[in-house]
Write a protein that holds these residues in place. Sequence first.
Motif, PDB file in Angstrom:
ATOM      1  N   ASN A 150      31.271  56.882  68.357  1.00  0.00           N
ATOM      2  CA  ASN A 150      31.601  55.378  68.310  1.00  0.00           C
ATOM      3  C   ASN A 150      29.860  54.750  67.721  1.00  0.00           C
ATOM      4  O   ASN A 150      30.035  53.779  67.634  1.00  0.00           O
ATOM      5  N   SER A 151      29.166  55.974  67.224  1.00  0.00           N
ATOM      6  CA  SER A 151      27.994  55.739  66.377  1.00  0.00           C
ATOM      7  C   SER A 151      27.978  55.205  65.348  1.00  0.00           C
ATOM      8  O   SER A 151      29.129  55.109  64.691  1.00  0.00           O
ATOM      9  N   PRO A 152      27.075  54.091  64.251  1.00  0.00           N
ATOM     10  CA  PRO A 152      27.606  53.753  62.606  1.00  0.00           C
ATOM     11  C   PRO A 152      27.696  54.986  61.578  1.00  0.00           C
ATOM     12  O   PRO A 152      28.626  54.941  61.702  1.00  0.00           O
ATOM     13  N   LEU A 153      27.574  55.858  62.306  1.00  0.00           N
ATOM     14  CA  LEU A 153      27.947  57.032  61.314  1.00  0.00           C
ATOM     15  C   LEU A 153      28.922  57.475  61.798  1.00  0.00           C
ATOM     16  O   LEU A 153      29.606  58.229  60.775  1.00  0.00           O
ATOM     17  N   GLY A 154      29.161  57.897  62.991  1.00  0.00           N
ATOM     18  CA  GLY A 154      30.292  58.697  63.480  1.00  0.00           C
ATOM     19  C   GLY A 154      31.304  57.669  63.144  1.00  0.00           C
ATOM     20  O   GLY A 154      32.531  58.004  62.673  1.00  0.00           O
ATOM     21  N   GLU A 155      31.087  56.446  63.211  1.00  0.00           N
ATOM     22  CA  GLU A 155      32.585  55.996  62.927  1.00  0.00           C
ATOM     23  C   GLU A 155      32.639  55.568  61.650  1.00  0.00           C
ATOM     24  O   GLU A 155      34.201  55.518  61.071  1.00  0.00           O
ATOM     25  N   LEU A 156      31.856  55.547  60.602  1.00  0.00           N
ATOM     26  CA  LEU A 156      31.895  56.296  59.492  1.00  0.00           C
ATOM     27  C   LEU A 156      33.048  57.482  58.945  1.00  0.00           C
ATOM     28  O   LEU A 156      33.651  57.844  57.681  1.00  0.00           O
ATOM     29  N   LEU A 157      32.263  58.170  59.069  1.00  0.00           N
ATOM     30  CA  LEU A 157      32.661  60.056  59.283  1.00  0.00           C
ATOM     31  C   LEU A 157      34.243  59.965  60.147  1.00  0.00           C
ATOM     32  O   LEU A 157      34.728  60.610  59.107  1.00  0.00           O
ATOM     33  N   MET A 158      34.370  59.890  60.958  1.00  0.00           N
ATOM     34  CA  MET A 158      35.912  59.716  61.450  1.00  0.00           C
ATOM     35  C   MET A 158      37.150  59.513  59.818  1.00  0.00           C
ATOM     36  O   MET A 158      37.551  58.544  59.483  1.00  0.00           O
ATOM     37  N   GLY A 159      37.530  60.500  60.475  1.00  0.00           N
ATOM     38  CA  GLY A 159      39.126  60.711  59.705  1.00  0.00           C
ATOM     39  C   GLY A 159      38.793  61.682  58.165  1.00  0.00           C
ATOM     40  O   GLY A 159      39.737  62.027  57.042  1.00  0.00           O
ATOM     41  N   LYS A 160      37.891  61.991  58.199  1.00  0.00           N
ATOM     42  CA  LYS A 160      37.623  61.628  56.243  1.00  0.00           C
ATOM     43  C   LYS A 160      37.407  63.213  56.585  1.00  0.00           C
ATOM     44  O   LYS A 160      37.363  64.160  58.003  1.00  0.00           O
ATOM     45  N   LYS A 161      37.533  63.743  55.132  1.00  0.00           N
ATOM     46  CA  LYS A 161      37.661  65.335  54.994  1.00  0.00           C
ATOM     47  C   LYS A 161      37.065  65.815  54.198  1.00  0.00           C
ATOM     48  O   LYS A 161      35.791  65.208  53.524  1.00  0.00           O
ATOM     49  N   LYS A 162      37.221  67.363  53.956  1.00  0.00           N
ATOM     50  CA  LYS A 162      35.916  67.949  53.355  1.00  0.00           C
ATOM     51  C   LYS A 162      35.576  67.755  52.135  1.00  0.00           C
ATOM     52  O   LYS A 162      36.828  66.995  51.765  1.00  0.00           O
ATOM     53  N   ASN A 163      34.595  67.161  51.255  1.00  0.00           N
ATOM     54  CA  ASN A 163      34.472  67.141  50.135  1.00  0.00           C
ATOM     55  C   ASN A 163      34.706  64.763  50.036  1.00  0.00           C
ATOM     56  O   ASN A 163      34.056  64.711  48.472  1.00  0.00           O
ATOM     57  N   GLU A 164      34.762  64.220  50.630  1.00  0.00           N
ATOM     58  CA  GLU A 164      34.947  63.062  50.504  1.00  0.00           C
ATOM     59  C   GLU A 164      33.829  62.220  50.725  1.00  0.00           C
ATOM     60  O   GLU A 164      32.726  63.018  51.757  1.00  0.00           O
ATOM     61  N   GLN A 165      33.286  61.758  49.958  1.00  0.00           N
ATOM     62  CA  GLN A 165      31.640  60.524  50.585  1.00  0.00           C
ATOM     63  C   GLN A 165      31.856  59.580  51.286  1.00  0.00           C
ATOM     64  O   GLN A 165      33.067  59.128  51.832  1.00  0.00           O
ATOM     65  N   VAL A 166      30.348  59.409  52.113  1.00  0.00           N
ATOM     66  CA  VAL A 166      30.492  58.218  53.065  1.00  0.00           C
ATOM     67  C   VAL A 166      29.300  58.115  52.468  1.00  0.00           C
ATOM     68  O   VAL A 166      28.376  58.500  51.809  1.00  0.00           O
ATOM     69  N   ASN A 167      29.012  56.575  52.676  1.00  0.00           N
ATOM     70  CA  ASN A 167      27.932  55.646  52.324  1.00  0.00           C
ATOM     71  C   ASN A 167      27.354  55.042  53.583  1.00  0.00           C
ATOM     72  O   ASN A 167      27.647  53.659  53.726  1.00  0.00           O
ATOM     73  N   PHE A 168      25.644  55.256  53.353  1.00  0.00           N
ATOM     74  CA  PHE A 168      25.522  55.125  55.041  1.00  0.00           C
ATOM     75  C   PHE A 168      24.262  55.191  54.599  1.00  0.00           C
ATOM     76  O   PHE A 168      23.220  55.357  53.970  1.00  0.00           O
ATOM     77  N   ARG A 169      24.196  53.532  55.190  1.00  0.00           N
ATOM     78  CA  ARG A 169      22.011  52.915  54.926  1.00  0.00           C
ATOM     79  C   ARG A 169      21.715  53.296  53.584  1.00  0.00           C
ATOM     80  O   ARG A 169      20.856  53.453  53.041  1.00  0.00           O
ATOM     81  N   GLY A 170      23.078  52.718  52.620  1.00  0.00           N
ATOM     82  CA  GLY A 170      22.688  52.063  51.556  1.00  0.00           C
ATOM     83  C   GLY A 170      22.609  53.471  50.519  1.00  0.00           C
ATOM     84  O   GLY A 170      22.351  54.099  49.525  1.00  0.00           O
ATOM     85  N   LYS A 171      22.987  54.913  51.267  1.00  0.00           N
ATOM     86  CA  LYS A 171      22.784  56.213  50.740  1.00  0.00           C
ATOM     87  C   LYS A 171      23.637  56.218  50.944  1.00  0.00           C
ATOM     88  O   LYS A 171      24.409  56.989  51.362  1.00  0.00           O
ATOM     89  N   THR A 172      24.445  56.886  49.678  1.00  0.00           N
ATOM     90  CA  THR A 172      26.307  58.184  49.399  1.00  0.00           C
ATOM     91  C   THR A 172      25.711  59.421  49.368  1.00  0.00           C
ATOM     92  O   THR A 172      25.075  60.089  48.584  1.00  0.00           O
ATOM     93  N   GLN A 173      26.719  59.981  50.432  1.00  0.00           N
ATOM     94  CA  GLN A 173      26.432  61.419  50.695  1.00  0.00           C
ATOM     95  C   GLN A 173      27.976  62.116  50.846  1.00  0.00           C
ATOM     96  O   GLN A 173      29.396  61.788  51.283  1.00  0.00           O
ATOM     97  N   VAL A 174      27.863  63.465  50.228  1.00  0.00           N
ATOM     98  CA  VAL A 174      29.091  64.132  50.264  1.00  0.00           C
ATOM     99  C   VAL A 174      29.413  65.356  51.675  1.00  0.00           C
ATOM    100  O   VAL A 174      28.624  66.071  51.922  1.00  0.00           O
ATOM    101  N   ILE A 175      30.293  64.930  52.246  1.00  0.00           N
ATOM    102  CA  ILE A 175      30.197  66.236  53.727  1.00  0.00           C
ATOM    103  C   ILE A 175      30.532  66.999  52.458  1.00  0.00           C
ATOM    104  O   ILE A 175      31.665  67.919  52.024  1.00  0.00           O
ATOM    105  N   GLU A 176      30.011  68.390  52.914  1.00  0.00           N
ATOM    106  CA  GLU A 176      30.022  69.672  52.167  1.00  0.00           C
ATOM    107  C   GLU A 176      30.516  70.549  52.936  1.00  0.00           C
ATOM    108  O   GLU A 176      30.732  71.472  52.888  1.00  0.00           O
ATOM    109  N   GLU A 177      30.104  70.662  54.221  1.00  0.00           N
ATOM    110  CA  GLU A 177      30.801  71.504  55.467  1.00  0.00           C
ATOM    111  C   GLU A 177      31.499  70.706  56.833  1.00  0.00           C
ATOM    112  O   GLU A 177      31.602  69.370  56.788  1.00  0.00           O
ATOM    113  N   LEU A 178      33.503  70.744  57.376  1.00  0.00           N
ATOM    114  CA  LEU A 178      33.769  70.339  58.567  1.00  0.00           C
ATOM    115  C   LEU A 178      34.421  71.953  59.032  1.00  0.00           C
ATOM    116  O   LEU A 178      34.539  72.390  58.611  1.00  0.00           O
ATOM    117  N   VAL A 179      33.459  71.666  59.976  1.00  0.00           N
ATOM    118  CA  VAL A 179      33.683  73.029  61.286  1.00  0.00           C
ATOM    119  C   VAL A 179      34.018  72.290  62.098  1.00  0.00           C
ATOM    120  O   VAL A 179      33.849  71.582  63.084  1.00  0.00           O
TER     121      VAL A 179
END
Length: 151
Positions: A122-151
Motif C-alpha cells: 500500500n506504499s506509493p511505490l508498492g502500489e505502482l509495482l503491484m501487477g507489473k512484470k519483469k522488464n516493465e517500467q514504472v515512473n516514480f517521483r518523476g524517474k522512470t525505472q525498469v524492473i530488472e529482477e523479479l524473485v
Amino acid sequence: MNEFKAKVYQTAISQLKEKEALLATERKNIIESILEDEKSSAGDKYETGRETMTQDLNTIEGQIKQGKADLEELYRLHTIKDTPSTVQEGALVKLGADWFLIAVSIGLVKVEDAKVFLMSRNSPLGELLMGKKKNEQVNFRGKTQVIEELV
C-alpha cells in the motif's frame, strides 16, 4: 526460494526480533519506574511524571504489537516458495541498484552488501509495482525505472 530472497527474509526477521527484545526491556524499565515512582512521590509533579511514563508505556506497547504483526506477516510471506510472474506480496523486486521486498514497512535492511527496502503493497511505490512484470517500467517521483529482477 531464491537464496538471496531467503537471506532477506532471515535478516528482516532477525531485525524485528532484536527490536522486539529491546522494546520488551524498555517496557520493563518503564513499568519498574512507574512502580518505584509510586513509592517515593506525591503531588502534581508526581502526577505529571506518572502520566508521561504511562504515555511512554502505551507507545512502547503499540510498537510491540505492531512488531508482532509485522513478524507474523513476514513468516506468512516467507512460506511462499514460488517465483511470481508479476509483482505481488512477498515479491523481491530490483529497480536500478536497489531491491524492494513487498511485505511490511520496516525500511532498510542490508544483505550481502545490497540495500533492500521492505515496504507495504500500500506504499506509493508498492502500489505502482503491484501487477507489473519483469522488464516493465514504472515512473516514480518523476524517474522512470525498469524492473530488472523479479524473485
